[in-house]
Design an enzyme around this catalytic site. Structure first.
Site, PDB file in Angstrom:
ATOM      1  CB  CYS A  61     -23.234  -9.210 -36.945  1.00 29.65           C
ATOM      2  SG  CYS A  61     -24.842  -8.919 -36.267  1.00 29.65           S
ATOM      3  CB  CYS A  94     -19.292  -9.849 -43.994  1.00 30.00           C
ATOM      4  SG  CYS A  94     -20.471 -11.184 -43.667  1.00 30.00           S
ATOM      5  CD  GLU A 103     -21.623 -21.310 -38.959  1.00 32.45           C
ATOM      6  OE1 GLU A 103     -20.831 -22.013 -38.328  1.00 32.45           O
ATOM      7  OE2 GLU A 103     -21.421 -20.121 -39.227  1.00 32.45           O
ATOM      8  CB  CYS A 120     -19.672  -6.870 -47.108  1.00 34.25           C
ATOM      9  SG  CYS A 120     -21.259  -6.452 -47.875  1.00 34.25           S
ATOM     10  CB  CYS A 145     -23.120 -13.955 -48.794  1.00 34.30           C
ATOM     11  SG  CYS A 145     -23.966 -12.369 -49.083  1.00 34.30           S
ATOM     12  CB  CYS A 203     -29.595 -15.014 -36.189  1.00 27.85           C
ATOM     13  SG  CYS A 203     -28.599 -14.308 -37.497  1.00 27.85           S
TER      14      CYS A 203
HETATM   15  N1  SAH Z   1     -26.714  -9.808 -46.168  1.00 30.49           N
HETATM   16  C1  SAH Z   1     -27.528  -9.169 -45.177  1.00 30.49           C
HETATM   17  C2  SAH Z   1     -27.727  -9.983 -43.920  1.00 30.49           C
HETATM   18  C3  SAH Z   1     -26.535 -10.652 -43.275  1.00 30.49           C
HETATM   19  S1  SAH Z   1     -25.425  -9.819 -42.219  1.00 30.49           S
HETATM   20  C4  SAH Z   1     -26.970  -7.811 -44.845  1.00 30.49           C
HETATM   21  O1  SAH Z   1     -25.835  -7.535 -45.199  1.00 30.49           O
HETATM   22  O2  SAH Z   1     -27.685  -7.014 -44.267  1.00 30.49           O
HETATM   23  C5  SAH Z   1     -26.193  -9.136 -40.849  1.00 30.49           C
HETATM   24  C6  SAH Z   1     -25.500  -7.847 -40.410  1.00 30.49           C
HETATM   25  O3  SAH Z   1     -24.170  -8.079 -39.886  1.00 30.49           O
HETATM   26  C7  SAH Z   1     -25.317  -6.869 -41.558  1.00 30.49           C
HETATM   27  O4  SAH Z   1     -25.661  -5.574 -41.125  1.00 30.49           O
HETATM   28  C8  SAH Z   1     -23.836  -6.978 -41.821  1.00 30.49           C
HETATM   29  O5  SAH Z   1     -23.333  -5.871 -42.509  1.00 30.49           O
HETATM   30  C9  SAH Z   1     -23.286  -7.125 -40.422  1.00 30.49           C
HETATM   31  N2  SAH Z   1     -21.904  -7.597 -40.377  1.00 30.49           N
HETATM   32  C10 SAH Z   1     -21.263  -8.339 -41.305  1.00 30.49           C
HETATM   33  N3  SAH Z   1     -19.997  -8.585 -40.908  1.00 30.49           N
HETATM   34  C11 SAH Z   1     -19.833  -7.993 -39.710  1.00 30.49           C
HETATM   35  C12 SAH Z   1     -18.749  -7.924 -38.786  1.00 30.49           C
HETATM   36  N4  SAH Z   1     -17.591  -8.512 -39.026  1.00 30.49           N
HETATM   37  N5  SAH Z   1     -18.954  -7.229 -37.646  1.00 30.49           N
HETATM   38  C13 SAH Z   1     -20.131  -6.655 -37.378  1.00 30.49           C
HETATM   39  N6  SAH Z   1     -21.200  -6.702 -38.205  1.00 30.49           N
HETATM   40  C14 SAH Z   1     -21.053  -7.364 -39.359  1.00 30.49           C
END
Ligand code: SAH
Length: 382
Positions: free
Chosen positions: A363, A139, A112, A136, A132, A125
């Site tokens: 995000c 996410c 996406e 985390c 991935c 974006c």
């Molecule tokens: N893998 C990279 C880029 C992708 S995520 C990274 O982790 O930086 C982009 C941003 O969204 C990251 O800061 C991530 O931690 C954040 N993110 C992921 N899940 C989220 C959620 N459920 N709510 C808010 N931010 C989130």
């Protein structure tokens, strides 16, 4: 603490080669394209001509490159312009100012991208991997694991496609020209290092070699792969680096960002301060505000002490909901207190807007399901 997920940093390192897509002109720099075109028996200037269609005019379909003789078009299309992204669905919300595109790749993988229009700029974006491997727990992308790295051209083509959507005037109230790219879609960009750096080079090269974006307007967001951050600092690129910190202490960060088990808070911060010193660019510290998990006043104070006096800006992200997650966003008063403490410590801090929430485009919500029954009551544009 309970058992923590294992992290695979590089999918190519497991011995099984994933199915990468065919080569595309966006994989190559201009001399590379010229060499290929010559190999195909065409004059070298065709490389510039095709590049100008793709990067200059945002035309991705060879059939529309009508100034090329038909036979040439066919020959070059096969070798330089294979279709990489098949649109599956486009969704729009925020009165059309946010659009999420779901693509199918040549091997069936889904990714996406999100286009966001603002009065003064247009941001896309983009995804750097299908899935991935960073795991985390808050996410959505992290939940399904990693399918494969995207090629340089698969990454670039997302931006070129959405730049074309913006140029068509589809984003009302925004300039027609794509200005910003953030690597905050699916995947960990620094785990797909060489292809992501190749994509950055295409995004910043002036047309017709590339899209001609400003380096300052490109943001690479990472969980904190320390060796890759150090390598990026040596590339003579000064893109903006965003670090997904989410906790100022190792105990909690080990859980929220499992790669912290390998590179601790102090190590990753050292690496980003070195990046800031080398590039002169302020580092963005990303911090998702998770109710009763990482939003305590003492954590704000600890974060303030870690960041005070550094070339850093904190972006607080209200936690976006993801399916099955046990966590919620922090209440607004808690968020305000967190901001106040950081600012009192002298740390520049903003709260990010939650663009695209209703279309699961915010995000951490990108999960690329083809037929999710949770799809929002949002205008479908394709
Ligand atoms: N893998 C990279 C880029 C992708 S995520 C990274 O982790 O930086 C982009 C941003 O969204 C990251 O800061 C991530 O931690 C954040 N993110 C992921 N899940 C989220 C959620 N459920 N709510 C808010 N931010 C989130």
């Amino acid at each position: 603490m309970t058992s923590l997920p294992l992290i695979s940093v590089d999918p190519d390192a497991r011995g099984r080669r994933p199915a990468m897509p065919p080569r595309h002109l966006a994989d190559l720099d201009l001399p590379g394209r010229q060499a290929l075109v010559t190999e195909l028996g065409e004059p070298a200037f065709r490389a510039k001509q095709v590049s100008n269609h793709y990067f200059g005019r945002l035309v991705r379909d060879p059939a529309q490159m009508t100034d090329l003789p038909a036979a040439t078009r066919e020959r070059l299309a096969g070798s330089l312009l294979p279709a990489l992204l098949t649109p599956v669905r486009e969704l729009a919300c925020d009165d059309g100012a946010t659009r999420k595109a779901l693509w199918r790749l040549h091997d069936g993988s889904l990714v996406e991208s999100v286009l966001m229009g603002y009065p003064d700029r247009v941001t896309v974006c983009i995804s750097s991997q299908a899935g991935c491997g960073m795991a985390c727990p808050f996410c959505a992308t992290g939940q399904a694991g990693l399918t494969r790295n995207l090629s340089t051209a698969e990454i670039v083509d997302q931006a070129v496609y959405l730049a074309g959507v913006a140029a068509s005037g589809a984003v009302a109230g925004s300039p027609p020209r794509l200005s910003h790219v953030v690597f905050m879609g699916m995947g960990e960009p620094l785990a797909n290092y060489s292809r992501v750096v190749g994509a950055i080079r295409r995004l910043v090269a002036p047309a017709p070699e590339g899209l001609g974006l400003s380096q300052r307007h490109i943001t690479v967001s990472t969980v904190g792969l320390v060796p890759a951050i150090r390598r990026l600092a040596s590339e003579e690129l000064s893109v903006t680096l965003a670090l997904s910190l989410h906790a100022p202490d190792d105990e909690l960060r080990d859980e929220l960002v499992p790669v912290n088990q390998r590179w601790k808070v102090s190590e990753v911060l050292d690496a980003v301060w070195d990046y800031a010193a080398t590039t002169g660019r302020r580092v963005s510290i990303e911090y998702a505000m998770i109710k009763d998990v990482n939003d305590q006043p003492w954590r704000a104070d600890l974060l303030g002490r870690l960041l005070a006096g550094k070339l850093a800006h904190v972006n607080l992200i209200p936690l976006n909901p993801t399916p099955g997650s046990r966590w919620d966003a922090s209440p607004k008063p808690v968020e305000r207190e967190f901001v106040r403490r950081l600012r009192d410590a002298g740390v520049s801090t903003t709260v990010r807007d939650t663009r695209g929430r209703e279309i699961d485009g915010a995000c951490g919500q990108l999960a690329a399901a083809e037929d999710r029954d949770t799809d929002p009551p949002c205008e479908a544009t394709a």
